[in-house]
Every structure is written in C-alpha cells, then in structure tokens.
Design a protein around this motif. Structure first.
Motif, PDB file in Angstrom:
ATOM      1  N   ARG A  48       0.860  -1.187   0.000  1.00 17.25           N
ATOM      2  CA  ARG A  48       0.000   0.000   0.000  1.00 17.25           C
ATOM      3  C   ARG A  48       0.891   1.230   0.000  1.00 17.25           C
ATOM      4  O   ARG A  48       1.844   1.301   0.781  1.00 17.25           O
ATOM      5  CB  ARG A  48      -0.907  -0.017   1.228  1.00 17.25           C
ATOM      6  N   ASP A  49       0.616   2.169  -0.895  1.00 18.77           N
ATOM      7  CA  ASP A  49       1.421   3.388  -1.016  1.00 18.77           C
ATOM      8  C   ASP A  49       2.903   3.076  -1.207  1.00 18.77           C
ATOM      9  O   ASP A  49       3.772   3.791  -0.696  1.00 18.77           O
ATOM     10  CB  ASP A  49       1.230   4.283   0.216  1.00 18.77           C
ATOM     11  N   TYR A  88       6.262   7.928   5.991  1.00 15.08           N
ATOM     12  CA  TYR A  88       5.171   7.353   6.782  1.00 15.08           C
ATOM     13  C   TYR A  88       5.019   8.145   8.075  1.00 15.08           C
ATOM     14  O   TYR A  88       6.020   8.499   8.712  1.00 15.08           O
ATOM     15  CB  TYR A  88       5.471   5.885   7.089  1.00 15.08           C
ATOM     16  N   ALA A 134      -3.588   6.866  13.847  1.00 12.67           N
ATOM     17  CA  ALA A 134      -4.496   6.942  12.697  1.00 12.67           C
ATOM     18  C   ALA A 134      -3.946   6.176  11.500  1.00 12.67           C
ATOM     19  O   ALA A 134      -4.688   5.454  10.812  1.00 12.67           O
ATOM     20  CB  ALA A 134      -4.748   8.400  12.321  1.00 12.67           C
ATOM     21  N   SER A 135      -2.644   6.310  11.238  1.00 11.58           N
ATOM     22  CA  SER A 135      -2.061   5.592  10.102  1.00 11.58           C
ATOM     23  C   SER A 135      -2.080   4.086  10.345  1.00 11.58           C
ATOM     24  O   SER A 135      -2.249   3.302   9.404  1.00 11.58           O
ATOM     25  CB  SER A 135      -0.640   6.084   9.823  1.00 11.58           C
ATOM     26  N   ARG A 136      -1.923   3.661  11.591  1.00 14.90           N
ATOM     27  CA  ARG A 136      -1.967   2.230  11.914  1.00 14.90           C
ATOM     28  C   ARG A 136      -3.366   1.654  11.662  1.00 14.90           C
ATOM     29  O   ARG A 136      -3.518   0.539  11.154  1.00 14.90           O
ATOM     30  CB  ARG A 136      -1.582   2.004  13.378  1.00 14.90           C
ATOM     31  N   ASP A 164      -5.613   2.912   9.601  1.00 15.78           N
ATOM     32  CA  ASP A 164      -5.800   2.895   8.145  1.00 15.78           C
ATOM     33  C   ASP A 164      -5.118   1.682   7.520  1.00 15.78           C
ATOM     34  O   ASP A 164      -5.683   1.040   6.616  1.00 15.78           O
ATOM     35  CB  ASP A 164      -5.242   4.173   7.530  1.00 15.78           C
ATOM     36  N   ASP A 165      -3.908   1.373   7.963  1.00 12.91           N
ATOM     37  CA  ASP A 165      -3.190   0.203   7.440  1.00 12.91           C
ATOM     38  C   ASP A 165      -3.981  -1.075   7.673  1.00 12.91           C
ATOM     39  O   ASP A 165      -4.122  -1.921   6.783  1.00 12.91           O
ATOM     40  CB  ASP A 165      -1.833   0.056   8.143  1.00 12.91           C
ATOM     41  N   ASP A 181      -7.163  -1.387   8.247  1.00 12.55           N
ATOM     42  CA  ASP A 181      -8.387  -1.356   7.450  1.00 12.55           C
ATOM     43  C   ASP A 181      -8.104  -1.778   6.007  1.00 12.55           C
ATOM     44  O   ASP A 181      -8.876  -2.535   5.404  1.00 12.55           O
ATOM     45  CB  ASP A 181      -8.975   0.057   7.494  1.00 12.55           C
ATOM     46  N   ALA A 182      -6.996  -1.293   5.462  1.00 14.30           N
ATOM     47  CA  ALA A 182      -6.644  -1.648   4.089  1.00 14.30           C
ATOM     48  C   ALA A 182      -6.324  -3.139   3.970  1.00 14.30           C
ATOM     49  O   ALA A 182      -6.757  -3.802   3.011  1.00 14.30           O
ATOM     50  CB  ALA A 182      -5.460  -0.805   3.622  1.00 14.30           C
ATOM     51  N   TRP A 205     -10.178   0.259  14.854  1.00 11.14           N
ATOM     52  CA  TRP A 205     -10.554  -0.382  13.579  1.00 11.14           C
ATOM     53  C   TRP A 205     -11.952  -0.986  13.682  1.00 11.14           C
ATOM     54  O   TRP A 205     -12.781  -0.822  12.786  1.00 11.14           O
ATOM     55  CB  TRP A 205      -9.508  -1.444  13.225  1.00 11.14           C
ATOM     56  N   ARG A 245     -14.944   1.190  13.078  1.00 13.32           N
ATOM     57  CA  ARG A 245     -15.317   1.496  11.698  1.00 13.32           C
ATOM     58  C   ARG A 245     -16.243   0.440  11.104  1.00 13.32           C
ATOM     59  O   ARG A 245     -16.863   0.678  10.061  1.00 13.32           O
ATOM     60  CB  ARG A 245     -14.063   1.602  10.819  1.00 13.32           C
TER      61      ARG A 245
END
Length: 306
Positions: free
Chosen positions: A21-22, A82, A87-89, A91-92, A94-95, A126, A129
C-alpha cells in the motif's frame, strides 16, 4: 538483516505474505482455515509474539497476524515516507483486512480480535469502523481507554518516559542502542522468565540496525496521555467501541507483573466488561504469552472452541 531476508526464527514455521500500500510492503501471516482470528501486536514486538497461538489455532481457525509498518518483517520507512501515528496504523489495518475480504475470501463478519499492548487501541479503533464485524475479543495486557490513573504520568514512569520522549539521549537509546526492545525482552521488564537466547534474538532480529528502529521510538512518542494529543480522538473511539462487547464473548489474559499495564488497568477492563472470562497470572509480565503460554494458549483455544 537486510531487505526481506528472513532471520532464524525458532517456532515460527509460517509462510510470509505481503500486502503493498502506497509503495510500502506490509508483512503478515495468514495460516489455517475457518473463522478468522486477527492478532495485533504492540510495541516493541511483532508477529513472532503469536507463534504458539497460531500453531494451536490454525487447525480450526484462520489466523491473521500482521507486522505493523516499520516493525517485524514489514518495510522500514523513514519519517518522510510514513507518519507513524495511531491513525495511520488503523488505516493500514483497514486496508489489509479490506484486501483479505475482497481478494482472499475472508468473511465480512465473525472475526475474533486478539490484542496486546498497542494492538488494543489500533484494533478497537478499527472495529469502530465496522460495527458487528468482530464477534469475540481476547485482551492481553493492553488498554483501549484513557489511563485510569488519570492524565498525569505515574511517578514511577515519569523519568523513563521523559527520557525516551524528550531527550537526545532517549533518541540514542532507541535508535543506536535499541535499548527499549532489548529491555522488553529481559526480566524483570517485559518478561519475568528469562527467554531462551534464540527466542530473544528472534524478537530483536528485524530491528538489526538504527534505521530499522524508528517505529519503536515513534510508538512511544504517540502515547496519548491527555486531551489535545493527536491520537486522543481515536483512543476515545476505541473506548466507545468497548461498550459493544459487554454482551459478546471476551477473554482477558493478564500478567500482573507488568510495570505499565498494571492491576488498575486490569480492574478497568473488568469493570467495563464484567462478563469477561478472566485468566490472571500473578508471576507473568507484559509479554504474558511468553511467561504464561503453557496455561494461556490452552485457555484461548478452549474459549474459541466454545
């Protein structure tokens, strides 16, 4: 260790999988079949922590255990690539789980969430969501709510936390000497029983040089101690999600000799989830799955079977 060369990892006979991812590769395990069990490690650990539990469960369950970016066998980006935030964790995660559901036939519901240390706020934020996705929860020495001690750092923790977060010496201890992770794998800090030398080496192996240790440092910097911290709103989301588990099956496995996640933290979990099945280990430390695996792994196995 360089690139994605795998070090010697006793008790970790698993196939590595990767999710990009990214432009950054995240390492994860995906073992067995059946209802998914998502295992989230904290700091300064990685998916090696779950090795015994995966071996015990993969005959009946699909065991998914990611390495957070910058840790374990995942890529080790710099701060320019990164953000290293809660929040980034989330999102990771979730992806990755979205990928498993869309592309690798994982179900949308019926997940068991197993959390340790930072895995608690990451996993519960997570879950917020995706209401209803997680049907069972296993809690191991973690928190997903503001510190019940209050917004002030406990006296015993103030000097080390100040040193690690606020000083250049702390930066050297993290990056050059890897002191945080080294101490976490020694008694009486993270464990109470001395780890076999090859097991301790496996815990430390992925962070074999200073450039690979940034995530360990940034997790400590990201601890949300009070309102106004960037990660505070997500911590509150995780806390709100806990109410949904009051009537769902929950197992708590807790090492009482943890210097950070202490008995008051355990009391808070039991207050919020009074119907939870609790297994308390008076002689176990923070890495409760190391100190008490002979009792805790069968307890979790039985909990999921029932």
């Amino acid at each position: 260790m360089s690139g994605h060369t795998r070090p010697r990892l006793p008790g970790y006979p698993f196939r590595s999988r990767w999710f990009t991812r990214d432009g950054l590769r995240r390492h994860y395990l995906d073992e067995g079949g059946g209802a998914p069990v998502l295992m989230l490690h904290g700091n300064p650990s990685w998916s090696y922590l779950w090795r015994r539990l995966i071996v015990a469960l993969r005959g009946e369950h699909r065991c998914v255990a990611p390495d957070h970016l910058g840790m374990g066998l995942s890529d080790k980006p710099g701060a320019d690539r990164y953000p290293f935030t809660l929040a980034s964790r989330v999102d990771d995660l979730d992806a990755l789980t979205g990928h498993l559901i869309a592309e690798r036939a994982a179900p949308d519901r019926g997940w068991t969430l197993v959390v340790h240390d930072w895995g608690g706020p990451i996993g519960l934020a997570w879950a917020a969501r995706h209401p209803g996705r997680v049907s069972r929860l296993v809690v191991l020495n973690t928190a997903a709510f503001p510190d019940p001690h209050g917004p002030r750092v406990r006296p015993a923790l103030r000097p080390p936390l100040w040193l690690l977060r606020e000083t250049r010496l702390g930066e050297r201890l993290f990056l050059r000497h890897h002191a945080f992770a080294r101490l976490a794998t020694l008694p009486p800090f993270g464990v109470r029983r001395r780890l076999p030398a090859d097991v301790r080496a496996a815990f430390l192996a992925p962070d074999d040089r200073a450039g690979h240790r940034l995530a360990v440092q940034r997790f400590v910097h990201d601890i949300p101690l009070r309102p106004g911290h960037p990660s505070w709103p997500l911590l509150l989301q995780a806390e709100e999600t806990l109410a949904a588990f009051a009537d769902r099956p929950v197992l708590i496995g807790w090492g009482l000799r943890d210097p950070v996640f202490d008995p008051l933290m355990l009391r808070e979990w039991r207050h919020r989830l009074p119907r939870a099945q609790a297994h308390v280990f008076p002689r176990a430390g923070h890495y409760v799955l190391e100190d008490a695996h002979d009792e805790l792994v069968p307890a979790i196995t039985g909990f999921l079977r029932n």
